[in-house]
Structure formats: structure tokens, C-alpha cells
Design a protein around this motif. Sequence first.
Motif, mmCIF file in Angstrom:
data_model
loop_
_atom_site.group_PDB
_atom_site.id
_atom_site.type_symbol
_atom_site.label_atom_id
_atom_site.label_comp_id
_atom_site.label_asym_id
_atom_site.label_seq_id
_atom_site.Cartn_x
_atom_site.Cartn_y
_atom_site.Cartn_z
ATOM 1 N N ALA A 35 0.825 -1.213 0.000
ATOM 2 C CA ALA A 35 0.000 0.000 0.000
ATOM 3 C C ALA A 35 0.861 1.266 0.000
ATOM 4 O O ALA A 35 0.570 2.219 -0.716
ATOM 5 C CB ALA A 35 -0.945 -0.008 1.187
ATOM 6 N N GLY A 36 1.890 1.291 0.813
ATOM 7 C CA GLY A 36 2.759 2.463 0.860
ATOM 8 C C GLY A 36 2.099 3.671 1.507
ATOM 9 O O GLY A 36 0.957 3.627 1.953
ATOM 10 N N ARG A 37 2.844 4.778 1.525
ATOM 11 C CA ARG A 37 2.373 6.011 2.174
ATOM 12 C C ARG A 37 1.208 6.667 1.469
ATOM 13 O O ARG A 37 0.385 7.331 2.084
ATOM 14 C CB ARG A 37 3.513 7.019 2.250
ATOM 15 C CG ARG A 37 4.478 6.717 3.343
ATOM 16 C CD ARG A 37 5.487 7.825 3.459
ATOM 17 N NE ARG A 37 6.793 7.173 3.389
ATOM 18 C CZ ARG A 37 7.917 7.778 3.214
ATOM 19 N NH1 ARG A 37 7.934 9.074 3.051
ATOM 20 N NH2 ARG A 37 9.040 7.114 3.179
ATOM 21 N N GLU A 38 1.147 6.517 0.143
ATOM 22 C CA GLU A 38 0.078 7.182 -0.612
ATOM 23 C C GLU A 38 -1.250 6.441 -0.508
ATOM 24 O O GLU A 38 -2.290 7.047 -0.250
ATOM 25 C CB GLU A 38 0.485 7.300 -2.086
ATOM 26 C CG GLU A 38 -0.585 7.961 -2.939
ATOM 27 C CD GLU A 38 -0.308 7.883 -4.431
ATOM 28 O OE1 GLU A 38 -1.204 8.271 -5.187
ATOM 29 O OE2 GLU A 38 0.783 7.426 -4.825
ATOM 30 N N LEU A 39 -1.220 5.124 -0.698
ATOM 31 C CA LEU A 39 -2.471 4.358 -0.767
ATOM 32 C C LEU A 39 -2.956 3.844 0.588
ATOM 33 O O LEU A 39 -4.163 3.673 0.786
ATOM 34 C CB LEU A 39 -2.306 3.186 -1.736
ATOM 35 C CG LEU A 39 -2.008 3.589 -3.179
ATOM 36 C CD1 LEU A 39 -1.663 2.365 -4.017
ATOM 37 C CD2 LEU A 39 -3.176 4.338 -3.784
ATOM 38 N N GLY A 40 -2.042 3.586 1.521
ATOM 39 C CA GLY A 40 -2.434 3.068 2.831
ATOM 40 C C GLY A 40 -3.500 3.907 3.520
ATOM 41 O O GLY A 40 -4.553 3.388 3.911
ATOM 42 N N PRO A 41 -3.272 5.214 3.677
ATOM 43 C CA PRO A 41 -4.285 6.045 4.347
ATOM 44 C C PRO A 41 -5.621 6.115 3.589
ATOM 45 O O PRO A 41 -6.678 6.144 4.207
ATOM 46 C CB PRO A 41 -3.630 7.428 4.410
ATOM 47 C CG PRO A 41 -2.161 7.167 4.312
ATOM 48 C CD PRO A 41 -2.029 5.955 3.430
ATOM 49 N N ILE A 42 -5.578 6.129 2.282
ATOM 50 C CA ILE A 42 -6.820 6.209 1.503
ATOM 51 C C ILE A 42 -7.651 4.946 1.687
ATOM 52 O O ILE A 42 -8.869 5.002 1.871
ATOM 53 C CB ILE A 42 -6.521 6.442 0.008
ATOM 54 C CG1 ILE A 42 -5.851 7.799 -0.205
ATOM 55 C CG2 ILE A 42 -7.802 6.340 -0.836
ATOM 56 C CD1 ILE A 42 -5.314 8.028 -1.611
ATOM 57 N N LEU A 43 -6.977 3.775 1.638
ATOM 58 C CA LEU A 43 -7.683 2.498 1.776
ATOM 59 C C LEU A 43 -7.789 2.043 3.231
ATOM 60 O O LEU A 43 -8.331 0.971 3.514
ATOM 61 C CB LEU A 43 -6.992 1.426 0.925
ATOM 62 C CG LEU A 43 -7.118 1.640 -0.579
ATOM 63 C CD1 LEU A 43 -6.219 0.679 -1.347
ATOM 64 C CD2 LEU A 43 -8.563 1.496 -1.026
#
Length: 185
Positions: free
Chosen positions: A119-127
Motif C-alpha cells: 500500500a505504501g504512504r500514498e495508498l495506505g491512508p486512503i484504503l
Amino acid sequence: GTFAAGPVVRHELKNLKGFYDELVSQGLNPETKLLHFGPIETPKEAGRALKTTDAKVVFLKRLYSLDGVPIALACTYLPAIAAKVSWEEAVRHPSYAILETLLGIRIAEAEVSIRGRLAGRELGPILKVAQSAPLLVLERTSFCDAGTPREFTQFYVNSETYEFTLSASGPLPISPSIKEIAAAS
């Protein structure tokens, strides 16, 4: 960390169907949130997939949730003509409906690939998953009747709540022998 909160959604890839329509066909009630819709500079990957040299494409970013839990993020690139679609229309229509219903572009086929990533820093918080959570990435390039690519989408999907399936039929070709791996000395 992440955990599976309910049953896994199974998405059959045999037939051409949009992500939203696949969820609805299973009796689910997906919620969507349009995060971005409008023209942007054409990213190299989208330009290659759409086989375009246009300076701009229309970018659509949409979050899909079930029962308030995010399951997927779609990043969709459409031809520049999609700029005539309003934000309100984009909120109400999935990408295939934007193409077919609003722009009169019939989708005839799609090429799909699936791979994994973190997920990484960009997608983790969104998902709403840990940065180290595994995601499935489905890339889809959709073509009109004339064979021209008209849509490129990257779906980032929570792999603990979603799986892609495909049924294959025979005949099954069988190799007559296998090669042994040489032992390291």
C-alpha cells in the motif's frame, strides 16, 4: 495492521464488466466517492496505454467502499473528449457509463493484468490499511469497436477483502518432461 472484516468479494474476469457493476451484480451496495475529475497532463504510462500523444487526458480518481470500509481505489484515464462531462455526471456514472452513455464510445474489449504491491504512504491512508499491507493492482485498458484504446484504469484493491477469479477450459496441453534444477556446488 489489516484484517478481513467479512466475506471476500470474488470478481470473475471472464466477462467484460465494470468494477462497480460487478459489485452490484453480486447483490452488494457499493458506495463511491469521487476524489478527482478533470484534465491533467498525460502521464507517460497512461499515454502509452491509450496510445495518445495528446498533452492532456481526463483523470478520474474514485474510492469504492462496502459498508463504509474502503475496498478499492480506481485511477482512470480517459481521452480528452471526456472533459465535456461535468463533475456531477462523473459522480453519478461509472467510467464505462461515462464512455458509453455520455460520450457514445462503445467498449468492445479490454486487456487486464494483475500484480501485487504494498500500500505504501500514498495508498495506505486512503484504503485505511497499513503501509505494509498487500494490495492487488488490476490494470485495465479498454478498447472501442475500432480497436482504439479509450480507457486506462489502475485499480488498487485490498487483497484481504477482494479476489479476482477466472475460469479456464481445456484441452490441457501437457509437457512430456520437466527439467531438474542443477544443485549448487
